[in-house]
Design a protein around this motif. Structure first.
Motif, PDB file in Angstrom:
ATOM      1  N   THR A  15      10.356 -16.280  -2.693  1.00 27.46           N
ATOM      2  CA  THR A  15       9.324 -17.269  -2.430  1.00 27.46           C
ATOM      3  C   THR A  15       7.927 -16.668  -2.483  1.00 27.46           C
ATOM      4  O   THR A  15       6.998 -17.279  -3.017  1.00 27.46           O
ATOM      5  N   TYR A  16       7.777 -15.473  -1.917  1.00 25.81           N
ATOM      6  CA  TYR A  16       6.468 -14.833  -1.836  1.00 25.81           C
ATOM      7  C   TYR A  16       6.512 -13.444  -2.444  1.00 25.81           C
ATOM      8  O   TYR A  16       7.500 -12.713  -2.303  1.00 25.81           O
ATOM      9  N   TRP A  17       5.409 -13.073  -3.097  1.00 28.84           N
ATOM     10  CA  TRP A  17       5.288 -11.765  -3.739  1.00 28.84           C
ATOM     11  C   TRP A  17       3.936 -11.137  -3.435  1.00 28.84           C
ATOM     12  O   TRP A  17       2.924 -11.828  -3.356  1.00 28.84           O
ATOM     13  N   GLY A  18       3.937  -9.824  -3.276  1.00 25.22           N
ATOM     14  CA  GLY A  18       2.694  -9.096  -3.202  1.00 25.22           C
ATOM     15  C   GLY A  18       2.190  -8.775  -4.596  1.00 25.22           C
ATOM     16  O   GLY A  18       2.896  -8.972  -5.589  1.00 25.22           O
ATOM     17  N   PRO A  19       0.972  -8.259  -4.705  1.00 26.87           N
ATOM     18  CA  PRO A  19       0.390  -7.952  -6.015  1.00 26.87           C
ATOM     19  C   PRO A  19       0.927  -6.683  -6.663  1.00 26.87           C
ATOM     20  O   PRO A  19       0.695  -6.463  -7.850  1.00 26.87           O
ATOM     21  N   GLY A  20       1.625  -5.850  -5.911  1.00 29.69           N
ATOM     22  CA  GLY A  20       2.218  -4.648  -6.452  1.00 29.69           C
ATOM     23  C   GLY A  20       1.383  -3.405  -6.203  1.00 29.69           C
ATOM     24  O   GLY A  20       0.170  -3.471  -6.024  1.00 29.69           O
ATOM     25  N   THR A  21       2.048  -2.262  -6.190  1.00 28.04           N
ATOM     26  CA  THR A  21       1.388  -0.974  -6.073  1.00 28.04           C
ATOM     27  C   THR A  21       2.066   0.002  -7.029  1.00 28.04           C
ATOM     28  O   THR A  21       3.294   0.028  -7.148  1.00 28.04           O
ATOM     29  N   GLN A  22       1.262   0.782  -7.731  1.00 29.26           N
ATOM     30  CA  GLN A  22       1.784   1.688  -8.749  1.00 29.26           C
ATOM     31  C   GLN A  22       2.327   2.964  -8.126  1.00 29.26           C
ATOM     32  O   GLN A  22       1.667   3.609  -7.309  1.00 29.26           O
ATOM     33  N   SER A  63       0.847  -1.178   0.000  1.00 24.87           N
ATOM     34  CA  SER A  63       0.000   0.000   0.000  1.00 24.87           C
ATOM     35  C   SER A  63       0.890   1.237   0.000  1.00 24.87           C
ATOM     36  O   SER A  63       2.086   1.153   0.274  1.00 24.87           O
ATOM     37  N   GLY A  64       0.301   2.375  -0.313  1.00 25.48           N
ATOM     38  CA  GLY A  64       1.022   3.635  -0.250  1.00 25.48           C
ATOM     39  C   GLY A  64       1.453   4.198  -1.584  1.00 25.48           C
ATOM     40  O   GLY A  64       2.002   5.307  -1.629  1.00 25.48           O
ATOM     41  N   GLY A  65       1.224   3.481  -2.662  1.00 23.41           N
ATOM     42  CA  GLY A  65       1.579   3.996  -3.968  1.00 23.41           C
ATOM     43  C   GLY A  65       0.647   5.109  -4.395  1.00 23.41           C
ATOM     44  O   GLY A  65      -0.385   5.356  -3.778  1.00 23.41           O
ATOM     45  N   GLY A  66       1.027   5.791  -5.464  1.00 26.03           N
ATOM     46  CA  GLY A  66       0.205   6.869  -5.968  1.00 26.03           C
ATOM     47  C   GLY A  66       0.976   7.761  -6.906  1.00 26.03           C
ATOM     48  O   GLY A  66       2.048   7.401  -7.396  1.00 26.03           O
ATOM     49  N   LEU A  67       0.417   8.924  -7.163  1.00 25.05           N
ATOM     50  CA  LEU A  67       1.014   9.912  -8.051  1.00 25.05           C
ATOM     51  C   LEU A  67       1.670  11.003  -7.225  1.00 25.05           C
ATOM     52  O   LEU A  67       1.061  11.549  -6.300  1.00 25.05           O
ATOM     53  N   VAL A  68       2.904  11.319  -7.555  1.00 19.36           N
ATOM     54  CA  VAL A  68       3.642  12.343  -6.828  1.00 19.36           C
ATOM     55  C   VAL A  68       4.504  13.131  -7.812  1.00 19.36           C
ATOM     56  O   VAL A  68       4.923  12.601  -8.846  1.00 19.36           O
ATOM     57  N   GLN A  69       4.746  14.380  -7.492  1.00 22.68           N
ATOM     58  CA  GLN A  69       5.601  15.210  -8.331  1.00 22.68           C
ATOM     59  C   GLN A  69       7.071  14.893  -8.092  1.00 22.68           C
ATOM     60  O   GLN A  69       7.456  14.438  -7.007  1.00 22.68           O
ATOM     61  N   ALA A  70       7.885  15.125  -9.101  1.00 20.27           N
ATOM     62  CA  ALA A  70       9.320  14.941  -8.947  1.00 20.27           C
ATOM     63  C   ALA A  70       9.833  15.750  -7.760  1.00 20.27           C
ATOM     64  O   ALA A  70       9.440  16.896  -7.563  1.00 20.27           O
ATOM     65  N   GLY A  71      10.693  15.128  -6.973  1.00 17.42           N
ATOM     66  CA  GLY A  71      11.205  15.756  -5.776  1.00 17.42           C
ATOM     67  C   GLY A  71      10.399  15.458  -4.535  1.00 17.42           C
ATOM     68  O   GLY A  71      10.846  15.748  -3.415  1.00 17.42           O
ATOM     69  N   GLY A  72       9.235  14.863  -4.705  1.00 13.24           N
ATOM     70  CA  GLY A  72       8.374  14.544  -3.590  1.00 13.24           C
ATOM     71  C   GLY A  72       8.725  13.218  -2.940  1.00 13.24           C
ATOM     72  O   GLY A  72       9.704  12.565  -3.302  1.00 13.24           O
ATOM     73  N   SER A  73       7.891  12.817  -1.994  1.00  9.86           N
ATOM     74  CA  SER A  73       8.139  11.611  -1.214  1.00  9.86           C
ATOM     75  C   SER A  73       6.901  10.738  -1.123  1.00  9.86           C
ATOM     76  O   SER A  73       5.770  11.224  -1.170  1.00  9.86           O
ATOM     77  N   LEU A  74       7.123   9.448  -0.983  1.00  7.88           N
ATOM     78  CA  LEU A  74       6.084   8.478  -0.703  1.00  7.88           C
ATOM     79  C   LEU A  74       6.646   7.440   0.250  1.00  7.88           C
ATOM     80  O   LEU A  74       7.847   7.172   0.247  1.00  7.88           O
ATOM     81  N   ARG A  75       5.779   6.857   1.048  1.00  2.00           N
ATOM     82  CA  ARG A  75       6.160   5.730   1.878  1.00  2.00           C
ATOM     83  C   ARG A  75       5.292   4.536   1.538  1.00  2.00           C
ATOM     84  O   ARG A  75       4.073   4.580   1.703  1.00  2.00           O
ATOM     85  N   LEU A  76       5.927   3.484   1.052  1.00  2.00           N
ATOM     86  CA  LEU A  76       5.237   2.247   0.754  1.00  2.00           C
ATOM     87  C   LEU A  76       5.254   1.344   1.978  1.00  2.00           C
ATOM     88  O   LEU A  76       6.226   1.315   2.730  1.00  2.00           O
ATOM     89  N   SER A  77       4.173   0.605   2.169  1.00  2.00           N
ATOM     90  CA  SER A  77       4.082  -0.363   3.242  1.00  2.00           C
ATOM     91  C   SER A  77       3.770  -1.729   2.672  1.00  2.00           C
ATOM     92  O   SER A  77       3.086  -1.845   1.655  1.00  2.00           O
ATOM     93  N   CYS A  78       4.262  -2.750   3.321  1.00  2.00           N
ATOM     94  CA  CYS A  78       3.976  -4.124   2.936  1.00  2.00           C
ATOM     95  C   CYS A  78       3.603  -4.884   4.188  1.00  2.00           C
ATOM     96  O   CYS A  78       4.436  -5.077   5.080  1.00  2.00           O
ATOM     97  N   ALA A  79       2.354  -5.302   4.267  1.00  2.00           N
ATOM     98  CA  ALA A  79       1.854  -6.028   5.419  1.00  2.00           C
ATOM     99  C   ALA A  79       1.865  -7.526   5.143  1.00  2.00           C
ATOM    100  O   ALA A  79       1.362  -7.971   4.110  1.00  2.00           O
ATOM    101  N   ALA A  80       2.422  -8.277   6.056  1.00  2.00           N
ATOM    102  CA  ALA A  80       2.499  -9.727   5.927  1.00  2.00           C
ATOM    103  C   ALA A  80       1.483 -10.392   6.842  1.00  2.00           C
ATOM    104  O   ALA A  80       1.282  -9.974   7.980  1.00  2.00           O
ATOM    105  N   SER A  81       0.850 -11.420   6.339  1.00  2.00           N
ATOM    106  CA  SER A  81      -0.080 -12.209   7.134  1.00  2.00           C
ATOM    107  C   SER A  81       0.209 -13.689   6.923  1.00  2.00           C
ATOM    108  O   SER A  81       0.993 -14.064   6.062  1.00  2.00           O
ATOM    109  N   GLY A  82      -0.449 -14.520   7.703  1.00  2.00           N
ATOM    110  CA  GLY A  82      -0.129 -15.929   7.682  1.00  2.00           C
ATOM    111  C   GLY A  82       1.008 -16.174   8.653  1.00  2.00           C
ATOM    112  O   GLY A  82       0.985 -15.680   9.774  1.00  2.00           O
ATOM    113  N   ARG A  83       2.009 -16.909   8.222  1.00  2.00           N
ATOM    114  CA  ARG A  83       3.184 -17.084   9.056  1.00  2.00           C
ATOM    115  C   ARG A  83       3.874 -15.753   9.255  1.00  2.00           C
ATOM    116  O   ARG A  83       3.879 -14.904   8.364  1.00  2.00           O
TER     117      ARG A  83
END
Length: 124
Positions: A112-119, A7-27
């Motif tokens: 071994t494991y992959w998320g679905p991706g965020t743009q 989660s956390g993807g999106g559209l941002v202007q050059a020079g800006g910032s984003l924080r992506l998160s990856c939540a794990a479940s199961g084991r």
């Protein structure tokens, strides 16, 4: 088995910032080294960053060093990618990955494991 969701993807202007998160479940996600990969249009998937199980060791591809920071909060079973000073060439689908081997992740090998991706789209 482990399920990963970015989660956390999106559209941002050059020079800006984003924080992506990856939540794990199961084991528990803390049992795995974690990494981030990205795939730009017309390009192959490439390694971005990886972090060891306890967060003590990190690796980055040269193009993001000094701009991106990978971290993890094992109490939340979550890994983060803080992206600063974003450039248009950072535009890609970003994927979270997990593997028992940090070496596999940092070498760009299959995980071994992959998320679905965020743009992530960085406008100029």
């Amino acid at each position: 088995q482990v399920q990963l969701v970015e989660s956390g993807g999106g559209l941002v202007q050059a020079g800006g910032s984003l924080r992506l998160s990856c939540a794990a479940s199961g084991r528990t996600g803390s049992s795995y080294a974690m990494g981030w990969f990205r795939q730009a249009p017309g390009k192959e998937r490439e390694f971005v960053a990886a972090i060891s199980r306890n967060g003590g060791i990190t690796y980055y591809t040269d193009s993001v060093k000094g701009r991106f920071t990978i971290s993890r909060d094992n109490a939340k079973n979550t890994v983060y990618l803080q992206m600063n000073s974003l450039k248009p060439e950072d535009t890609a689908v970003y994927y979270c990955a997990a593997d028992g081997s940090l070496g596999v992740l940092k070498s760009g090998s299959r995980a071994t494991y992959w998320g679905p991706g965020t743009q992530v789209t960085v406008s100029s």
